[in-house]
Write an enzyme that holds these catalytic residues in place. Structure first.
Site, short mmCIF file in Angstrom:
data_model
loop_
_atom_site.label_atom_id
_atom_site.label_comp_id
_atom_site.label_asym_id
_atom_site.label_seq_id
_atom_site.Cartn_x
_atom_site.Cartn_y
_atom_site.Cartn_z
N CYS A 1 1.93 8.16 -4.32
CA CYS A 1 2.10 6.80 -3.82
C CYS A 1 3.22 6.74 -2.79
CB CYS A 1 2.39 5.85 -4.98
SG CYS A 1 2.62 4.14 -4.45
N CYS B 1 5.42 3.64 -2.97
CA CYS B 1 6.38 3.67 -4.09
C CYS B 1 7.54 4.62 -3.79
CB CYS B 1 5.72 4.15 -5.37
SG CYS B 1 4.09 3.49 -5.69
N ASP B 2 7.23 5.79 -3.30
CA ASP B 2 8.23 6.87 -3.28
C ASP B 2 8.66 7.32 -1.89
OD1 ASP B 2 8.14 6.94 -6.07
OD2 ASP B 2 6.43 8.29 -6.07
#
Ligand code: NDP
Length: 317
Positions: free
Chosen positions: A140, A143-144
């Site tokens: 992701c 997300c990261d």
């Protein structure tokens, strides 16, 4: 002799942000929800290190911590959280029948499906190692990606997701190496063109990761193999993003619920209703577009409210 059949007003299947948010709302509405955590208690977020984009956590929170807090919040209002997973359903009648994997049968007035989706991975041992220890493998970018700002990263895949994520990473990282296993993209033309026009994205066709390289703690690069020539070479990188698709966890609903060609549950637009009365869906099981903790939580709330209204209309609540 078979165990007595349990009757439940609201059964929630799955324990990601969607399931727990549905549980918080349902328990506060006195629906006495029972929640089965499923095969991966806490869901996909348990494979994420720091969550910095969920409102209300100014200093961030780890994925596993956030899921423990969500569980506590649901239990505080009386949700019965259970380990185990649902292996079979029968949505023939007004009472919805489900079976737990140990054979237990439950009859439910309402069912909220929050079974999520699972990111697909390559399956390499080295990939799984650095995924499990949070050392630099992720599925992701939104997300990261932030953790790799200014650094060099690798992304695998050539669909719309990979293109979108490559573009996102290119904005925050120094260099993005994109590995495409065939000599063509799968993505739509417009996405492909967009990616090709970004200067700091370096695209390699017929290329696959042979091994994720690291120092045992964190990723230091990947060994790439050209699947036509057999040549291998190394790409230094601190992050490896796998964007080869997701699989919604909806197999047990096949034949009962309307699913799209990939298996995502089709909900009534603007609501959590499925094609079966009293069965609602929230989170990634019905969402291949946004796939965020916050959107999953939002639809979990919607499912609990829809379930409550359904029960009230049927005189069951
Ligand atoms: P897709 O299934 O469309 O693409 C998967 C990609 O990963 C393909 O390029 C595939 O290669 C590659 N791949 C699969 N397995 C491997 C492997 N083991 N090693 C290397 N590469 C691999 O998934 P997406 O998540 O990209 O998209 C899913 C759906 O969501 C699509 O319908 C897409 O259009 C949609 N979507 C739309 C967006 C938008 O419109 N903004 C954004 C994101 C998704 P190959 O082609 O060789 O099979």
């Amino acid at each position: 002799m078979s165990e007595e059949i349990e009757k439940v007003k609201c059964l929630i299947i799955g324990s990601g942000p969607a399931g727990y948010t549905a549980a918080i709302y349902a328990s506060r509405a006195n629906m006495s929800p029972v929640l089965y955590q499923g095969l991966q208690p806490g869901g996909q977020l348990t494979t994420t290190n720091d969550v910095e984009n969920f409102p209300g956590y100014p200093d961030g929170v780890t994925g596993p911590e956030m899921m423990i807090e969500l569980q506590k919040q649901a239990e505080r209002f009386g949700t019965d959280v259970r380990t185990g997973w649902i292996s079979k359903v029968d949505f023939t009648g007004p009472v919805h029948k489900v079976w737990v994997e140990d054979g237990k049968e439950i009859h439910c007035d309402t069912v909220i499906i929050s079974t999520g989706a699972s990111a697909k991975y390559l399956g390499l041992e080295s990939e799984q190692k650095y995924l499990a220890n949070g050392g630099g493998v992720s599925a992701c970018a939104v997300c990261d990606g932030f953790f790799y700002r200014g650094q060099d990263v690798v992304i695998v895949g050539a669909g719309d997701s990979a293109c979108e994520e490559a573009g996102y990473l290119a904005n925050i990282c120094n260099k993005v190496t994109m590995l495409v296993r065939r000599d063509v993209f799968r993505a739509s033309d417009i996405m492909e063109k967009r990616v090709k026009a970004i200067e700091n994205i370096d695209i390699h066709f017929n290329s696959e990761i042979d091994e994720v390289l690291g120092d045992d703690q964190v990723v230091t690069g990947v060994r790439v193999k050209n699947n036509q020539s057999g040549d291998t070479w190394e790409v230094p990188a601190t992050g490896v993003f796998i964007a080869i698709g997701h699989k919604p966890n909806t197999d047990i609903f096949k034949g009962w619920l309307n699913l799209d060609e990939t298996g995502y549950i089709i909900n009534e637009p603007g609501s959590s209703k499925t094609n079966i009365e009293g069965v609602f869906v929230s989170g990634d099981a019905a969402d291949h577009v946004y796939r965020q903790a916050i959107t999953a939580a939002g639809t979990g709330c919607m499912a609990a409210l829809d379930a409550e209204r359904y029960l009230a209309a049927k005189g069951l609540h």
